[in-house]
Write an enzyme that holds these catalytic residues in place. Structure first.
Site: not given
Ligand code: ADP
Ligand code: MG
Ligand code: ZN
Length: 193
Positions: A10, A12, A15-16, A84, A86, A140, A143, A185
């Site tokens: 997914g 950034m 929630g990965k 991570e 990638q 996103c 939007c 998006c």
């Molecule tokens: P990833 O590892 O994919 O970068 P994280 O697991 O570190 O993601 O973080 C996910 C968390 O980021 C969500 O549970 C939410 O609390 C927070 N968050 C902040 N901004 C956003 C956004 N625009 N969309 C979704 N989650 C967001």
């Molecule tokens: Mg991460």
């Molecule tokens: Zn959008």
């Protein structure tokens, strides 16, 4: 028996890391032994895997994917996890196949696309061979729809502008003040020539 390969992908903020940590905690509750790895190139919080939601887990920083082999030889391990992905080299599956053949499950996660909208070779390499794929979506920031892409913005003369196709792919979040990332998006995602 062989291990199972799971991958979470997914953009950034989707929630990965949060999902990876959740899966690790569940396995620990089930009394499984696991090793948690992260690439050393990600200089944020060296020996921790940290989600933006606030959950944290200890991790072993490694510089190459083959480094995991010496750790798993040391004792009984049911699973390993790598965040991570990638950041690793292109031929990551060859090494992980050794791990799977030892009946060790592999939980992995990584970005689906770079800021140019191109796949990362190491992520692709695992996605096509995985036993389970999870695509997470962020929100996103423009939007509010589901975001599947990562927008890179560059600060130029006081304005945040979309990055250009000619920019370098790897630039760690927060390492340069004039660059930032946000989930978008397909409609709101932009790239300059
Ligand atoms: P990833 O590892 O994919 O970068 P994280 O697991 O570190 O993601 O973080 C996910 C968390 O980021 C969500 O549970 C939410 O609390 C927070 N968050 C902040 N901004 C956003 C956004 N625009 N969309 C979704 N989650 C967001
Ligand atoms: Mg991460
Ligand atoms: Zn959008």
């Amino acid at each position: 028996m062989k291990g199972r390969l799971e991958i979470i992908i997914g953009p950034m903020y989707s929630g990965k890391t949060e999902e990876l940590i959740r899966r690790i905690i569940r396995r620990r509750i089930a009394k499984q032994e696991g090793l948690v790895f992260k690439p050393v190139i990600d200089t944020r919080d060296k020996s921790l895997v940290k989600s933006r939601a606030g959950t944290v887990i200890e991790a072993i920083p490694i510089s190459q994917i083959s480094d995991i082999l010496k750790y798993i030889e040391k004792g009984k391990v049911n699973f390993i996890s790598i965040d991570e992905i990638q950041f690793f080299s292109e031929t990551i599956y060859d090494i992980l196949e050794n791990v799977l053949n030892k009946n060790i499950d592999v939980l992995s996660s990584g970005l689906n696309l770079d800021f140019k909208g191109e796949p990362f070779k190491s992520v692709e390499d695992l996605v096509i061979r995985a036993d389970d794929i999870t695509l997470l979506k962020a929100v996103c920031v423009v939007c509010g729809k589901d975001a599947t892409r990562t927008q890179r913005l560059v600060l130029k003369n006081g304005n945040w502008l979309p990055a250009s196709k000619r920019d370098d792919v790897i630039l760690i979040d927060g390492s340069i003040e004039s660059v930032k990332y946000e989930p978008r998006c397909r409609d709101c995602w932009e790239i300059l020539d």
